[in-house]
Design a protein around this motif. Structure first.
Motif, short mmCIF file in Angstrom:
data_model
loop_
_atom_site.label_atom_id
_atom_site.label_comp_id
_atom_site.label_asym_id
_atom_site.label_seq_id
_atom_site.Cartn_x
_atom_site.Cartn_y
_atom_site.Cartn_z
N GLY A 191 -25.95 -21.86 -56.73
CA GLY A 191 -24.88 -20.91 -56.46
C GLY A 191 -23.60 -21.11 -57.23
N LYS A 192 -23.29 -22.34 -57.57
CA LYS A 192 -22.05 -22.60 -58.31
C LYS A 192 -22.07 -21.99 -59.70
N THR A 234 -27.40 -9.67 -58.65
CA THR A 234 -26.39 -9.52 -57.59
C THR A 234 -25.81 -10.86 -57.20
N TRP A 235 -26.68 -11.83 -56.93
CA TRP A 235 -26.22 -13.14 -56.48
C TRP A 235 -25.33 -13.81 -57.51
N SER A 236 -25.73 -13.74 -58.78
CA SER A 236 -24.99 -14.47 -59.81
C SER A 236 -23.68 -13.79 -60.18
N ALA A 292 -22.98 -16.62 -45.73
CA ALA A 292 -21.62 -16.42 -46.25
C ALA A 292 -21.66 -15.69 -47.59
N PHE A 293 -22.63 -16.01 -48.41
CA PHE A 293 -22.78 -15.32 -49.69
C PHE A 293 -23.39 -13.93 -49.52
N ARG A 294 -24.21 -13.77 -48.50
CA ARG A 294 -24.93 -12.50 -48.33
C ARG A 294 -24.00 -11.36 -47.92
N ASN A 324 -18.40 -22.39 -55.72
CA ASN A 324 -17.69 -21.35 -56.46
C ASN A 324 -17.63 -20.04 -55.70
N TYR A 325 -17.49 -20.12 -54.40
CA TYR A 325 -17.47 -18.94 -53.53
C TYR A 325 -16.28 -18.05 -53.87
N GLN A 326 -16.48 -16.72 -53.84
CA GLN A 326 -15.43 -15.81 -54.27
C GLN A 326 -15.70 -14.38 -53.81
#
Length: 386
Positions: A191-192, A234-236, A292-294, A324-326
Motif C-alpha cells: 500500500g505504501k 484504483t488502489w494505487s 480504511a483504504f476501501r 502513505n494513506y491519503q
C-alpha cells in the motif's frame, strides 16, 4: 499446469499462523513457483524453507530427470528465495537470473556461498530466450522491495508478477472472491508504494497480458484478470473503492465503544450506504487498515490514556502513516474522564497525512454518553454525510 510447457511447482502452507509474523492467515498461504519446459528449462522462484522438501519434490517431478538451466529470482524475500543456494549446489550448470539489486542481497541470506560465475544480472528490457519461450524483464522496484523484477513470456502472454496481484490464502482454499484477501494483502504489504505500482501498470498496459502468475494466490485470467487490473489501478491511486464510512474505535471500559456504535446507528438512520464499525482492540488490524483504504470516510473514536491516546488507536493511525494513506475525510470522537487528550493526539496524527480533511465537530465524551452527546453525534453524522 498453466500450459503444456509452463508447469506449476509451488506449494501450499496450511500450518502458518502469521504471514510475515503479523498478518493472520486462517486460510493458509501459497508459495507459487513455476517451471518453463523448453529447449532451456527455467525455474521461476523457489519457496519458503518451511515447505522446502515438498517444493523440491514438485521440482524433481516436473524436471523428470532433466537439468534446469536457469533459476529466475523475481524477489529476494525468503518466502520465495530460501532454496536458491540449494538449487545452485544441486544443479552445477544452473545460472541464477536476477536484478543487480538482488545480487547485493545474496550474501545477506546466503553468507559464505560462492556465487561467482553463477549469476546472470538482468534489467528493464532485457530478454532471456529459452527456445520458443522468451522472457522479457520488467523493472518493478519497491513493489514491494527494491530488487523486484517481473517477467513476461511473449509466447503464452503470461506475466510473472512477483508479489503484485498476490493474495492471502492457500490455493487449496481458493474461492471466487479474489478481491477480499487480495485487498487486505495489497494495502498492508504494497500500500505504501502506489506511485511505483502506477509506474509498472503503465508498462503492463503496453503488453498483451493474457494471464498473471503472482507469487501468492491464483493465476488470473479472463474477467478476474481484467477486474484485478482495474482494482490495482484504483488502489494505487489511493482512490476510494466503495461508498461507505469506517468507524474505528479504541475503548477501555466500553464508554467509547457505545459512542462509536451509536454514531454508526445514526449514520445508518440518515441513509449512509455502508457503515463498518471495528474494535481496534479485538478485530484484525490488517482488515481495519483494508477498510480504511476501501472507503472515503473514517471516524476514529478513542479513549484518552496516559495523557495521550489509547495505544491501539495510536497503532492504527501509525499504520496509516507508514502506508502513505491519503485523500480521505476524518471524524473524531474522544473520551476522557478528567482531562481528554485523545482528540489532540489523533488530530495531530491525521494532520500529518496527505490531503486528509478533518470534519467538525470533534465530539468529546466524559466517561459515558450523556443526552447532550447524542446531539453532538447527530451534528457529526450530518457533517460526515454532507
Amino acid at each position: 499446469m498453466m500450459s503444456d510447457t509452463i508447469k506449476y511447482i509451488g506449494v501450499d502452507d496450511l500450518d502458518i499462523d502469521l504471514f510475515e509474523s503479523q498478518y493472520v492467515v486462517p486460510e493458509g498461504m501459497s508459495y507459487n513457483s513455476y517451471l518453463i519446459d523448453d529447449e532451456k528449462i527455467a525455474v521461476l522462484d523457489t519457496a519458503d524453507r518451511r515447505k522446502g522438501e515438498e517444493w523440491k519434490a514438485n521440482l524433481k517431478a516436473a524436471l523428470n530427470g532433466r537439468q534446469p538451466d536457469y533459476l529466475v529470482a523475481h524477489h529476494m524475500e525468503p518466502d520465495h528465495s530460501a532454496l536458491i543456494a540449494w538449487m545452485l549446489e544441486t544443479y552445477p550448470g544452473l545460472q541464477l537470473v536476477c536484478s543487480a539489486q538482488a545480487v547485493k542481497m545474496l550474501s545477506n541470506f546466503f553468507e559464505g556461498f560462492n556465487f561467482e560465475g553463477r549469476v546472470m544480472t538482468v534489467k528493464e528490457g532485457d530478454t532471456l530466450s529459452l527456445g520458443r519461450h522468451e522472457l522479457k524483464f520488467i523493472g518493478a522496484a519497491m513493489i514491494h522491495w527494491p530488487e523486484v523484477i517481473m517477467s513476461y513470456d511473449s509466447l503464452d502472454k503470461v506475466l510473472f508478477s512477483a508479489d503484485a496481484f498476490g493474495k492471502f490464502g492457500a490455493l487449496v482454499n481458493e474461492t471466487d472472491d479474489w478481491a477480499c484477501e487480495a485487498r487486505r494483502y495489497y494495502f498492508n504489504i504494497c500500500g505504501k508504494y502506489g506511485s511505483q505500482v502506477q509506474t509498472v501498470m503503465k508498462k503492463l498496459a503496453a503488453l498483451n497480458v493474457q494471464a498473471i502468475c503472482p507469487l501468492h494466490g491464483p493465476v488470473l485470467k479472463g474477467e478476474p484478470l481484467t477486474a484485478a487490473i482495474k482494482l490495482y489501478d484504483t488502489w494505487s491511486k489511493y482512490e476510494p473503492e466503495s461508498e461507505g464510512i469506517l468507524i474505528a474505535y479504541a475503548s477501555i471500559h466500553g464508554g467509547t465503544a457505545t459512542a462509536a456504535e451509536r454514531l454508526g446507528e445514526i449514520l445508518r438512520e440518515k441513509g449512509a450506504p455502508k457503515v463498518v464499525v471495528s474494535d481496534l482492540s479485538r478485530d484484525d488490524m490488517a482488515e481495519v487498515i483494508e477498510d480504511a483504504f476501501r472507503y472515503p470516510t473514517v471516524v476514529v473514536a478513542a479513549s484518552s490514556y496516559d495523557a495521550g491516546v489509547f495505544p491501539v488507536m495510536h497503532d492504527f493511525l501509525y499504520h496509516l502513516q507508514i502506508k502513505n494513506y491519503q485523500k480521505r475525510r476524518f471524524g473524531i470522537i474522544e473520551n476522557g474522564s478528567w482531562m481528554p487528550t485523545a482528540g489532540k493526539v489523533m488530530r495531530s496524527m491525521i494532520e500529518g497525512l496527505k490531503d486528509c480533511e478533518i470534519v467538525e465537530p470533534l465530539v468529546t465524551i466524559r466517561s459515558r454518553m450523556k443526552a447532550a452527546d447524542e446531539a453532538l453525534l447527530e451534528q457529526l453524522a450530518d457533517s460526515l454525510l454532507s
